[in-house]
Scaffold this motif. Structure first.
Motif, PDB file in Angstrom:
ATOM      1  N   VAL A 117     -19.693   7.023  11.077  1.00  0.00           N
ATOM      2  CA  VAL A 117     -18.233   6.921  11.000  1.00  0.00           C
ATOM      3  C   VAL A 117     -17.846   5.567  10.424  1.00  0.00           C
ATOM      4  N   LEU A 118     -16.702   5.553   9.753  1.00  0.00           N
ATOM      5  CA  LEU A 118     -16.180   4.294   9.199  1.00  0.00           C
ATOM      6  C   LEU A 118     -14.793   4.081   9.795  1.00  0.00           C
ATOM      7  N   PHE A 119     -14.603   2.922  10.406  1.00  0.00           N
ATOM      8  CA  PHE A 119     -13.297   2.549  10.956  1.00  0.00           C
ATOM      9  C   PHE A 119     -12.639   1.557   9.989  1.00  0.00           C
ATOM     10  N   VAL A 120     -11.325   1.686   9.813  1.00  0.00           N
ATOM     11  CA  VAL A 120     -10.624   0.730   8.948  1.00  0.00           C
ATOM     12  C   VAL A 120      -9.200   0.539   9.473  1.00  0.00           C
ATOM     13  N   ALA A 121      -8.708  -0.706   9.425  1.00  0.00           N
ATOM     14  CA  ALA A 121      -7.382  -0.971   9.998  1.00  0.00           C
ATOM     15  C   ALA A 121      -6.737  -2.192   9.358  1.00  0.00           C
ATOM     16  N   LEU A 122      -5.411  -2.220   9.450  1.00  0.00           N
ATOM     17  CA  LEU A 122      -4.636  -3.401   9.020  1.00  0.00           C
ATOM     18  C   LEU A 122      -3.419  -3.518   9.928  1.00  0.00           C
ATOM     19  N   GLY A 123      -3.075  -4.743  10.280  1.00  0.00           N
ATOM     20  CA  GLY A 123      -1.892  -4.922  11.124  1.00  0.00           C
ATOM     21  C   GLY A 123      -1.488  -6.375  11.232  1.00  0.00           C
ATOM     22  N   ALA A 124      -0.710  -6.649  12.283  1.00  0.00           N
ATOM     23  CA  ALA A 124      -0.120  -7.974  12.450  1.00  0.00           C
ATOM     24  C   ALA A 124      -1.190  -9.053  12.420  1.00  0.00           C
ATOM     25  N   GLY A 125      -0.777 -10.199  11.898  1.00  0.00           N
ATOM     26  CA  GLY A 125      -1.688 -11.350  11.811  1.00  0.00           C
ATOM     27  C   GLY A 125      -1.469 -12.198  10.568  1.00  0.00           C
ATOM     28  N   LEU A 126      -1.572 -11.618   9.412  1.00  0.00           N
ATOM     29  CA  LEU A 126      -2.060 -10.305   9.042  1.00  0.00           C
ATOM     30  C   LEU A 126      -3.565 -10.231   9.306  1.00  0.00           C
ATOM     31  N   THR A 127      -4.022  -9.129   9.857  1.00  0.00           N
ATOM     32  CA  THR A 127      -5.466  -8.942   9.983  1.00  0.00           C
ATOM     33  C   THR A 127      -5.824  -7.587   9.379  1.00  0.00           C
ATOM     34  N   TRP A 128      -7.003  -7.488   8.845  1.00  0.00           N
ATOM     35  CA  TRP A 128      -7.513  -6.217   8.362  1.00  0.00           C
ATOM     36  C   TRP A 128      -9.025  -6.232   8.505  1.00  0.00           C
ATOM     37  N   ALA A 129      -9.623  -5.061   8.639  1.00  0.00           N
ATOM     38  CA  ALA A 129     -11.043  -5.012   8.980  1.00  0.00           C
ATOM     39  C   ALA A 129     -11.600  -3.611   8.768  1.00  0.00           C
TER      40      ALA A 129
END
Ligand code: ACO
Length: 337
Positions: free
Chosen positions: A317-329
């Motif tokens: 599985v591949l998890f991906v996200a972006l949100g406040a901070g800005l942070t992404w991963a």
């Protein structure tokens, strides 16, 4: 070599279903706008007037995850709790969860990375496991958003997006030569965008932290430049996906299921189109739960396992996200024994 493998997951959603029509009775909004712009049909909020914190939701999710992993609470070496909505300002919700699990000296820490919280937490767990320091880590993402939203028309751009919920993963050290567990992880942050999505108050930088005048400004509610964040997500989610694939020496063909953060269905559809991901390889459940922030990815993972879309013995599985901070991963994880 020690690998960090998810051995069990669990989720807990509060019982109060809030529809878009319910929201239209609180503020000037409507089902058509919310569905068209976000994909969201319902979200779940904690019961009105009850005292329920993120650690309470996390406890229920953790009990299920522990059961699925075959762990007792005493087996946990470390708790990592990802949340932007801790029960109280301090101590962290990790400590509150620890005592609710009946533990007395197990270390616990909080991760404040918002929508990327689960990936940052998993990456931290992986580093501890690889170092040999801990072998069994409970990683939890949990949020109570509903008590902190401006449920009037002034706050409608944010209030309609968020739901409460929790999900947990039991991450175990496995001594193996097999290519399993966390196979790659890329973490990013750019603080210059902090003000584009933030909750300002109470703030320790202010002499009174919060007072009546500050409350009147609405700084106790989250504020977001939705268009800016949206555009950043369209660019950075594909970029970080390709980076983690390269790091792991893999291609999209090696991935069985992509579990993206659930902030907006349109963001995920654009991401899918950019990377030409087939429909059966990407999972969305924002329609049902809204954005549960640090809980979205483990919550979706738990549902994909339950629905037989992810095999908890062998899927990648591949998890991906972006949100406040800005942070992404992004992170790649392969189940295995
Ligand atoms: N109901 C009805 N109308 C609304 C609502 C609502 N709930 N909210 C805003 N509107 C109106 C606006 O006032 C605006 O009206 P105007 O044209 O008369 O000025 C119009 O709808 C369009 O508003 P936009 O903000 O341009 O709408 P957009 O299509 O950009 O959608 C949204 C807004 C859903 C917030 C989108 O920008 C988005 O999803 N952004 C990214 C969110 C995200 O990924 N956040 C990161 C994760 S969250 C975290 O980290 C905590």
């Amino acid at each position: 070599m020690k690998r960090s493998v998810i051995k069990g997951t669990g989720r807990f959603i509060p019982s109060r279903c809030v529809t878009n029509d319910d929201l239209s009775k609180m503020m000037d909004t409507n089902d058509e706008w919310i569905q068209q712009r976000t994909g969201i049909k319902t979200r779940y909020w904690i019961p009105e007037g009850e005292i329920v914190g993120s650690s309470d939701l996390a406890l229920e999710a953790s009990k299920i995850a522990l059961d699925n992993a075959g762990w007792q609470p005493e087996d946990i070496d470390l708790i990592i709790f990802a949340t932007l909505s801790p029960d109280i300002f301090f101590p962290g919700s990790g400590c509150l969860l620890q005592t609710k699990l009946g533990l007395s000296d197990t270390p616990a820490l909080d991760i404040r990375q918002q929508c990327t919280g689960f990936i940052y937490a998993m990456s931290t767990a992986d580093a501890y496991i690889r170092s040999g320091m801990y072998n069994r880590i409970l990683v939890v993402g949990a949020e109570v958003h509903s008590t902190g939203l401006d449920k009037t028309t002034a706050g409608r751009d944010v209030a309609v997006l968020f739901g409460d919920g929790a999900a947990a993963a039991c991450v175990e050290a496995v001594e193996t030569d097999a290519n399993i567990g966390v196979l790659g992880s890329v973490l990013k942050a750019d603080g210059k965008f902090a003000e584009k999505l933030m909750l300002e108050l109470p703030g320790s930088k202010y002499p009174e932290r919060i007072n009546a005048e500050m409350l009147a400004s609405g700084g106790q509610f989250p504020s977001m430049d939705g268009t800016r964040i949206f555009k950043l997500a369209l660019r950075k989610l594909p970029e970080v996906t390709l980076e983690v694939l390269e790091q792991a020496g893999m291609s999209l063909d090696d991935i069985d299921m992509i579990i993206p953060h659930q902030a907006n269905l349109r963001i995920n559809e654009a991401y899918q189109k950019t990377l030409k991901i087939p429909e059966e390889k990407i999972f969305n459940n924002i329609q049902k739960y809204g954005n549960t922030t640090a809980a979205t990815i483990p919550l979706a993972l738990d549902e994909t396992i339950e629905q037989g879309l992810v095999d908890p013995k062998k899927s990648t599985v591949l998890f991906v996200a972006l949100g406040a901070g800005l942070t992404w991963a992004a992170m790649i994880h392969r189940f295995g024994e």
